[in-house]
Write a protein that holds these residues in place. Structure first.
Motif, mmCIF file in Angstrom:
data_model
loop_
_atom_site.group_PDB
_atom_site.id
_atom_site.type_symbol
_atom_site.label_atom_id
_atom_site.label_comp_id
_atom_site.label_asym_id
_atom_site.label_seq_id
_atom_site.Cartn_x
_atom_site.Cartn_y
_atom_site.Cartn_z
ATOM 1 N N GLU A 197 2.338 -10.558 -8.262
ATOM 2 C CA GLU A 197 1.583 -10.986 -7.071
ATOM 3 C C GLU A 197 2.454 -10.901 -5.814
ATOM 4 O O GLU A 197 2.015 -10.397 -4.782
ATOM 5 N N ASP A 198 3.702 -11.373 -5.899
ATOM 6 C CA ASP A 198 4.605 -11.312 -4.739
ATOM 7 C C ASP A 198 4.933 -9.869 -4.370
ATOM 8 O O ASP A 198 5.027 -9.525 -3.191
ATOM 9 N N ARG A 199 5.097 -9.018 -5.380
ATOM 10 C CA ARG A 199 5.375 -7.609 -5.109
ATOM 11 C C ARG A 199 4.188 -6.937 -4.430
ATOM 12 O O ARG A 199 4.358 -6.136 -3.516
ATOM 13 N N LEU A 200 2.973 -7.287 -4.842
ATOM 14 C CA LEU A 200 1.777 -6.709 -4.246
ATOM 15 C C LEU A 200 1.637 -7.152 -2.782
ATOM 16 O O LEU A 200 1.306 -6.343 -1.912
ATOM 17 N N VAL A 201 1.904 -8.417 -2.506
ATOM 18 C CA VAL A 201 1.861 -8.916 -1.123
ATOM 19 C C VAL A 201 2.895 -8.168 -0.278
ATOM 20 O O VAL A 201 2.608 -7.718 0.833
ATOM 21 N N ALA A 202 4.101 -8.007 -0.813
ATOM 22 C CA ALA A 202 5.162 -7.298 -0.086
ATOM 23 C C ALA A 202 4.768 -5.844 0.156
ATOM 24 O O ALA A 202 5.000 -5.299 1.237
ATOM 25 N N GLN A 203 4.150 -5.231 -0.834
ATOM 26 C CA GLN A 203 3.701 -3.842 -0.714
ATOM 27 C C GLN A 203 2.679 -3.707 0.413
ATOM 28 O O GLN A 203 2.772 -2.809 1.250
ATOM 29 N N LYS A 204 1.716 -4.603 0.446
ATOM 30 C CA LYS A 204 0.678 -4.547 1.485
ATOM 31 C C LYS A 204 1.277 -4.767 2.871
ATOM 32 O O LYS A 204 0.924 -4.077 3.829
ATOM 33 N N ALA A 209 12.958 -13.490 11.047
ATOM 34 C CA ALA A 209 13.127 -12.147 11.592
ATOM 35 C C ALA A 209 13.663 -11.191 10.529
ATOM 36 O O ALA A 209 13.281 -10.018 10.476
ATOM 37 N N TYR A 210 14.514 -11.690 9.663
ATOM 38 C CA TYR A 210 15.094 -10.858 8.599
ATOM 39 C C TYR A 210 14.081 -10.591 7.479
ATOM 40 O O TYR A 210 13.897 -9.453 7.064
ATOM 41 N N VAL A 211 13.432 -11.632 6.996
ATOM 42 C CA VAL A 211 12.560 -11.455 5.824
ATOM 43 C C VAL A 211 11.190 -10.859 6.163
ATOM 44 O O VAL A 211 10.459 -10.477 5.249
ATOM 45 N N HIS A 212 10.858 -10.758 7.428
ATOM 46 C CA HIS A 212 9.564 -10.176 7.803
ATOM 47 C C HIS A 212 9.723 -8.772 8.371
ATOM 48 O O HIS A 212 8.915 -8.325 9.184
ATOM 49 N N CYS A 213 10.756 -8.071 7.932
ATOM 50 C CA CYS A 213 10.939 -6.697 8.397
ATOM 51 C C CYS A 213 10.541 -5.720 7.292
ATOM 52 O O CYS A 213 10.408 -6.087 6.125
ATOM 53 N N ARG A 214 10.365 -4.464 7.667
ATOM 54 C CA ARG A 214 9.869 -3.446 6.734
ATOM 55 C C ARG A 214 10.746 -3.269 5.502
ATOM 56 O O ARG A 214 10.248 -3.210 4.384
ATOM 57 N N ARG A 215 12.056 -3.161 5.703
ATOM 58 C CA ARG A 215 12.931 -2.892 4.557
ATOM 59 C C ARG A 215 12.958 -4.061 3.575
ATOM 60 O O ARG A 215 13.077 -3.862 2.374
ATOM 61 N N TYR A 216 12.862 -5.281 4.081
ATOM 62 C CA TYR A 216 12.842 -6.442 3.182
ATOM 63 C C TYR A 216 11.573 -6.393 2.323
ATOM 64 O O TYR A 216 11.626 -6.592 1.112
ATOM 65 N N TYR A 217 10.435 -6.110 2.966
ATOM 66 C CA TYR A 217 9.187 -5.989 2.205
ATOM 67 C C TYR A 217 9.258 -4.821 1.222
ATOM 68 O O TYR A 217 8.790 -4.922 0.091
ATOM 69 N N PHE A 218 9.843 -3.710 1.669
ATOM 70 C CA PHE A 218 9.956 -2.526 0.809
ATOM 71 C C PHE A 218 10.816 -2.852 -0.417
ATOM 72 O O PHE A 218 10.462 -2.492 -1.542
ATOM 73 N N ALA A 219 11.926 -3.545 -0.210
ATOM 74 C CA ALA A 219 12.801 -3.947 -1.321
ATOM 75 C C ALA A 219 12.061 -4.900 -2.264
ATOM 76 O O ALA A 219 12.197 -4.803 -3.489
ATOM 77 N N SER A 220 11.275 -5.791 -1.701
ATOM 78 C CA SER A 220 10.545 -6.774 -2.514
ATOM 79 C C SER A 220 9.394 -6.141 -3.294
ATOM 80 O O SER A 220 8.987 -6.668 -4.327
ATOM 81 N N ALA A 221 8.881 -5.029 -2.810
ATOM 82 C CA ALA A 221 7.724 -4.388 -3.446
ATOM 83 C C ALA A 221 8.098 -3.504 -4.630
ATOM 84 O O ALA A 221 7.224 -3.097 -5.393
ATOM 85 N N GLN A 222 9.370 -3.217 -4.804
ATOM 86 C CA GLN A 222 9.799 -2.325 -5.883
ATOM 87 C C GLN A 222 9.496 -2.929 -7.259
ATOM 88 O O GLN A 222 9.625 -4.139 -7.451
ATOM 89 N N MET A 237 -5.061 0.095 -3.510
ATOM 90 C CA MET A 237 -3.829 -0.618 -3.245
ATOM 91 C C MET A 237 -3.868 -2.008 -3.880
ATOM 92 O O MET A 237 -3.193 -2.911 -3.450
ATOM 93 N N ASP A 238 -4.661 -2.151 -4.900
ATOM 94 C CA ASP A 238 -4.752 -3.444 -5.579
ATOM 95 C C ASP A 238 -3.761 -3.563 -6.729
ATOM 96 O O ASP A 238 -3.709 -4.594 -7.388
ATOM 97 N N LYS A 239 -3.002 -2.498 -6.964
ATOM 98 C CA LYS A 239 -2.033 -2.525 -8.046
ATOM 99 C C LYS A 239 -0.635 -2.317 -7.469
ATOM 100 O O LYS A 239 -0.445 -1.470 -6.597
ATOM 101 N N PRO A 240 0.335 -3.076 -7.971
ATOM 102 C CA PRO A 240 1.712 -2.876 -7.498
ATOM 103 C C PRO A 240 2.220 -1.483 -7.885
ATOM 104 O O PRO A 240 1.759 -0.889 -8.855
ATOM 105 N N TRP A 241 3.194 -1.010 -7.116
ATOM 106 C CA TRP A 241 3.780 0.291 -7.402
ATOM 107 C C TRP A 241 4.425 0.305 -8.771
ATOM 108 O O TRP A 241 4.965 -0.684 -9.240
ATOM 109 N N LYS A 242 4.402 1.469 -9.403
ATOM 110 C CA LYS A 242 4.990 1.634 -10.740
ATOM 111 C C LYS A 242 6.335 2.358 -10.677
ATOM 112 O O LYS A 242 7.155 2.236 -11.562
#
Length: 160
Positions: free
Chosen positions: A106-113, A74-87, A1-6
């Motif tokens: 780097e930000d996408r990887l943090v969001a993914q994790k 509360a909004y930015v620390h929810c699952r869907r926000y992180y999921f959107a940011s990880a794309q 999980m050290d690489k962002p999603w492709k």
């Protein structure tokens, strides 16, 4: 999980809960902002860096900054926000919802994790744990003797 999603899942649709959180932010502002979803199914858009400072400038006079900070968190620390940011194709958006820059790797990887961590903890809470059997109450020696004598008396009364 050290690489962002492709592979991109495209835009992530807001849920009813996401819209409620967005609405809580908008009620604190002098006008609604376009970066937040207005109805379920609208896309969840990652915020531009520094967007909170722009939100503070739109704060209603009777609303507190701490309240706005909590509602935004509360909004930015929810699952869907992180999921959107990880794309892989995720973009940061300004107040009007216009894309301004891609998220860094780097930000996408943090969001993914964070997304995977929240997903994992949600899965744990959704699987009900088996309840341990409740042990019989502990009785003192005198209570045990009394129960035994009452049991014998009830048996004798039934027999007679």
């Amino acid at each position: 999980m050290d690489k962002p999603w492709k592979i991109s899942r495209g835009q992530i649709a807001a849920s009813e809960l996401d819209v409620e959180k967005a609405s809580a932010i908008n009620t604190l502002l002098i006008r609604p902002i376009g970066v937040l979803p207005a109805k379920p199914g609208d896309p969840v858009l990652p915020f531009a860096v520094g967007l909170f400072n722009e939100l503070r400038a739109l704060l209603k006079p009777d609303a507190g900054v701490t309240t706005l900070r909590r509602a935004t968190a509360a909004y930015v620390h929810c699952r869907r926000y992180y999921f959107a940011s990880a794309q892989p194709d995720s973009m940061r958006h300004n107040l009007d919802g216009e894309p301004v820059e891609p998220l860094s790797e780097e930000d996408r990887l943090v969001a993914q994790k964070r997304f995977l961590s929240l997903k994992q903890s949600a899965a744990k809470t959704e699987t009900p744990e088996k309840e341990a059997p409740v042990p019989p109450p502990l009785l003192s020696k005198s209570e045990q003797i009394r129960a035994a004598l009452l049991g014998k008396r009830n048996t004798a009364n039934r027999a007679g």
